[in-house]
Design a protein around this motif. Structure first.
Motif, PDB file in Angstrom:
ATOM      1  N   ASP A  45       0.840  -1.200   0.000  1.00  0.00           N
ATOM      2  CA  ASP A  45       0.000   0.000   0.000  1.00  0.00           C
ATOM      3  C   ASP A  45       0.875   1.250   0.000  1.00  0.00           C
ATOM      4  O   ASP A  45       1.929   1.277   0.634  1.00  0.00           O
ATOM      5  N   ASP A  46       0.427   2.293  -0.689  1.00  0.00           N
ATOM      6  CA  ASP A  46       1.191   3.540  -0.729  1.00  0.00           C
ATOM      7  C   ASP A  46       1.210   4.209   0.642  1.00  0.00           C
ATOM      8  O   ASP A  46       2.234   4.698   1.093  1.00  0.00           O
ATOM      9  N   VAL A  47       0.060   4.229   1.299  1.00  0.00           N
ATOM     10  CA  VAL A  47      -0.045   4.827   2.629  1.00  0.00           C
ATOM     11  C   VAL A  47      -0.656   3.790   3.564  1.00  0.00           C
ATOM     12  O   VAL A  47      -1.730   3.257   3.292  1.00  0.00           O
ATOM     13  N   TYR A  48       0.062   3.502   4.643  1.00  0.00           N
ATOM     14  CA  TYR A  48      -0.486   2.548   5.603  1.00  0.00           C
ATOM     15  C   TYR A  48       0.031   2.818   7.011  1.00  0.00           C
ATOM     16  O   TYR A  48       1.078   3.417   7.206  1.00  0.00           O
ATOM     17  N   LEU A  49      -0.765   2.376   7.962  1.00  0.00           N
ATOM     18  CA  LEU A  49      -0.412   2.481   9.366  1.00  0.00           C
ATOM     19  C   LEU A  49      -0.228   1.071   9.903  1.00  0.00           C
ATOM     20  O   LEU A  49      -1.057   0.196   9.655  1.00  0.00           O
ATOM     21  N   LEU A  50       0.861   0.877  10.605  1.00  0.00           N
ATOM     22  CA  LEU A  50       1.127  -0.399  11.256  1.00  0.00           C
ATOM     23  C   LEU A  50       1.023  -0.187  12.758  1.00  0.00           C
ATOM     24  O   LEU A  50       1.776   0.598  13.334  1.00  0.00           O
ATOM     25  N   TYR A  51       0.076  -0.859  13.365  1.00  0.00           N
ATOM     26  CA  TYR A  51      -0.165  -0.761  14.805  1.00  0.00           C
ATOM     27  C   TYR A  51       0.523  -1.939  15.487  1.00  0.00           C
ATOM     28  O   TYR A  51       0.288  -3.095  15.147  1.00  0.00           O
ATOM     29  N   LEU A  52       1.385  -1.636  16.436  1.00  0.00           N
ATOM     30  CA  LEU A  52       2.151  -2.653  17.152  1.00  0.00           C
ATOM     31  C   LEU A  52       1.637  -2.754  18.580  1.00  0.00           C
ATOM     32  O   LEU A  52       1.467  -1.738  19.259  1.00  0.00           O
ATOM     33  N   TYR A  53       1.415  -3.978  19.026  1.00  0.00           N
ATOM     34  CA  TYR A  53       0.781  -4.193  20.324  1.00  0.00           C
ATOM     35  C   TYR A  53       1.245  -5.510  20.932  1.00  0.00           C
ATOM     36  O   TYR A  53       1.948  -6.296  20.297  1.00  0.00           O
ATOM     37  N   THR A  54       0.824  -5.737  22.163  1.00  0.00           N
ATOM     38  CA  THR A  54       0.896  -7.058  22.784  1.00  0.00           C
ATOM     39  C   THR A  54      -0.504  -7.354  23.322  1.00  0.00           C
ATOM     40  O   THR A  54      -1.222  -6.440  23.736  1.00  0.00           O
ATOM     41  N   PRO A  55      -0.914  -8.601  23.320  1.00  0.00           N
ATOM     42  CA  PRO A  55      -2.303  -8.924  23.649  1.00  0.00           C
ATOM     43  C   PRO A  55      -2.725  -8.647  25.091  1.00  0.00           C
ATOM     44  O   PRO A  55      -3.896  -8.404  25.342  1.00  0.00           O
ATOM     45  N   PHE A  56      -1.815  -8.663  26.035  1.00  0.00           N
ATOM     46  CA  PHE A  56      -2.197  -8.463  27.431  1.00  0.00           C
ATOM     47  C   PHE A  56      -1.983  -7.037  27.914  1.00  0.00           C
ATOM     48  O   PHE A  56      -2.069  -6.757  29.105  1.00  0.00           O
ATOM     49  N   CYS A  57      -1.720  -6.133  27.002  1.00  0.00           N
ATOM     50  CA  CYS A  57      -1.516  -4.717  27.314  1.00  0.00           C
ATOM     51  C   CYS A  57      -2.875  -4.017  27.299  1.00  0.00           C
ATOM     52  O   CYS A  57      -3.514  -3.916  26.250  1.00  0.00           O
ATOM     53  N   GLY A  58      -3.314  -3.540  28.450  1.00  0.00           N
ATOM     54  CA  GLY A  58      -4.610  -2.864  28.539  1.00  0.00           C
ATOM     55  C   GLY A  58      -4.667  -1.596  27.709  1.00  0.00           C
ATOM     56  O   GLY A  58      -5.671  -1.307  27.047  1.00  0.00           O
ATOM     57  N   THR A  59      -3.603  -0.821  27.724  1.00  0.00           N
ATOM     58  CA  THR A  59      -3.549   0.405  26.930  1.00  0.00           C
ATOM     59  C   THR A  59      -3.613   0.073  25.444  1.00  0.00           C
ATOM     60  O   THR A  59      -4.215   0.808  24.659  1.00  0.00           O
ATOM     61  N   CYS A  60      -3.013  -1.042  25.066  1.00  0.00           N
ATOM     62  CA  CYS A  60      -3.055  -1.476  23.663  1.00  0.00           C
ATOM     63  C   CYS A  60      -4.487  -1.773  23.230  1.00  0.00           C
ATOM     64  O   CYS A  60      -4.879  -1.469  22.099  1.00  0.00           O
ATOM     65  N   GLN A  61      -5.258  -2.360  24.111  1.00  0.00           N
ATOM     66  CA  GLN A  61      -6.645  -2.680  23.771  1.00  0.00           C
ATOM     67  C   GLN A  61      -7.451  -1.407  23.524  1.00  0.00           C
ATOM     68  O   GLN A  61      -8.248  -1.342  22.587  1.00  0.00           O
ATOM     69  N   LEU A  62      -7.223  -0.396  24.341  1.00  0.00           N
ATOM     70  CA  LEU A  62      -7.894   0.889  24.144  1.00  0.00           C
ATOM     71  C   LEU A  62      -7.423   1.547  22.849  1.00  0.00           C
ATOM     72  O   LEU A  62      -8.233   2.046  22.060  1.00  0.00           O
ATOM     73  N   LEU A  94     -10.713   7.227   7.641  1.00  0.00           N
ATOM     74  CA  LEU A  94      -9.633   7.433   6.664  1.00  0.00           C
ATOM     75  C   LEU A  94      -9.534   6.223   5.728  1.00  0.00           C
ATOM     76  O   LEU A  94      -8.601   5.419   5.822  1.00  0.00           O
ATOM     77  N   PRO A  95     -10.471   6.095   4.808  1.00  0.00           N
ATOM     78  CA  PRO A  95     -10.488   4.910   3.943  1.00  0.00           C
ATOM     79  C   PRO A  95      -9.300   4.807   2.984  1.00  0.00           C
ATOM     80  O   PRO A  95      -9.034   3.730   2.457  1.00  0.00           O
ATOM     81  N   ASP A  96      -8.570   5.893   2.770  1.00  0.00           N
ATOM     82  CA  ASP A  96      -7.424   5.854   1.861  1.00  0.00           C
ATOM     83  C   ASP A  96      -6.143   5.371   2.535  1.00  0.00           C
ATOM     84  O   ASP A  96      -5.112   5.229   1.878  1.00  0.00           O
ATOM     85  N   VAL A  97      -6.212   5.142   3.834  1.00  0.00           N
ATOM     86  CA  VAL A  97      -5.056   4.650   4.582  1.00  0.00           C
ATOM     87  C   VAL A  97      -5.331   3.199   4.966  1.00  0.00           C
ATOM     88  O   VAL A  97      -6.369   2.893   5.547  1.00  0.00           O
ATOM     89  N   ALA A  98      -4.409   2.314   4.632  1.00  0.00           N
ATOM     90  CA  ALA A  98      -4.544   0.906   5.020  1.00  0.00           C
ATOM     91  C   ALA A  98      -4.056   0.755   6.461  1.00  0.00           C
ATOM     92  O   ALA A  98      -3.065   1.375   6.849  1.00  0.00           O
ATOM     93  N   PHE A  99      -4.747  -0.039   7.235  1.00  0.00           N
ATOM     94  CA  PHE A  99      -4.387  -0.262   8.635  1.00  0.00           C
ATOM     95  C   PHE A  99      -4.053  -1.734   8.842  1.00  0.00           C
ATOM     96  O   PHE A  99      -4.825  -2.611   8.449  1.00  0.00           O
ATOM     97  N   TYR A 100      -2.903  -1.974   9.471  1.00  0.00           N
ATOM     98  CA  TYR A 100      -2.465  -3.329   9.803  1.00  0.00           C
ATOM     99  C   TYR A 100      -2.059  -3.360  11.264  1.00  0.00           C
ATOM    100  O   TYR A 100      -1.769  -2.325  11.861  1.00  0.00           O
ATOM    101  N   GLN A 101      -1.998  -4.552  11.819  1.00  0.00           N
ATOM    102  CA  GLN A 101      -1.531  -4.691  13.192  1.00  0.00           C
ATOM    103  C   GLN A 101      -0.591  -5.874  13.300  1.00  0.00           C
ATOM    104  O   GLN A 101      -0.623  -6.786  12.479  1.00  0.00           O
ATOM    105  N   ASN A 102       0.249  -5.809  14.338  1.00  0.00           N
ATOM    106  CA  ASN A 102       1.223  -6.872  14.564  1.00  0.00           C
ATOM    107  C   ASN A 102       1.487  -7.010  16.054  1.00  0.00           C
ATOM    108  O   ASN A 102       1.702  -6.024  16.749  1.00  0.00           O
ATOM    109  N   ASN A 103       1.467  -8.254  16.510  1.00  0.00           N
ATOM    110  CA  ASN A 103       1.813  -8.575  17.892  1.00  0.00           C
ATOM    111  C   ASN A 103       3.340  -8.622  17.968  1.00  0.00           C
ATOM    112  O   ASN A 103       3.957  -9.549  17.452  1.00  0.00           O
TER     113      ASN A 103
END
Length: 106
Positions: free
Chosen positions: A14-31, A43-52
């Motif tokens: 994707d030309d523009v994307y956000l990668l969200y990095l988290y851990t599953p037991f992080c309460g702040t991450c869940q929020l 923001l439909p023009d930005v692709a969003f991904y996540q990674n543990n």
């Protein structure tokens, strides 16, 4: 957000994307995840991904991830923003909107 494994992180096309990095037991991450879900809809023009990051130590080291939650915003293959503070939905929306359309880079 689509979950990516470490081996997929360097192959996002994707030309523009956000990668969200988290851990599953992080309460702040869940929020933060809930906040980004709202921003994603705005923001439909930005692709969003996540990674543990528990399963992506090489990537985390390469990008000097200091803590989670964290987001990395990429435009044209270059990181244009790194964020650890998820103040509010409106803050994230404005920041991502501005950085994804601006020409500035880190």
């Amino acid at each position: 957000m689509k979950e990516l494994q470490e081996h997929e992180l360097d192959h996002i096309e994707d030309d523009v994307y956000l990668l969200y990095l988290y851990t599953p037991f992080c309460g702040t991450c869940q929020l933060a995840s809930k906040m980004l879900t709202v921003v994603k809809e705005m923001l439909p023009d930005v692709a969003f991904y996540q990674n543990n990051v528990n399963y992506s130590p090489t990537f985390a080291k390469a990008y000097q991830i200091e803590s989670v939650p964290c987001f990395l915003l990429f435009k044209g293959g270059k990181m244009v923003e790194r964020g650890y503070a998820f103040h509010s939905v409106s803050y994230l929306y404005e920041l991502i909107k501005q950085k994804s359309s601006s020409a500035s880079h880190l």
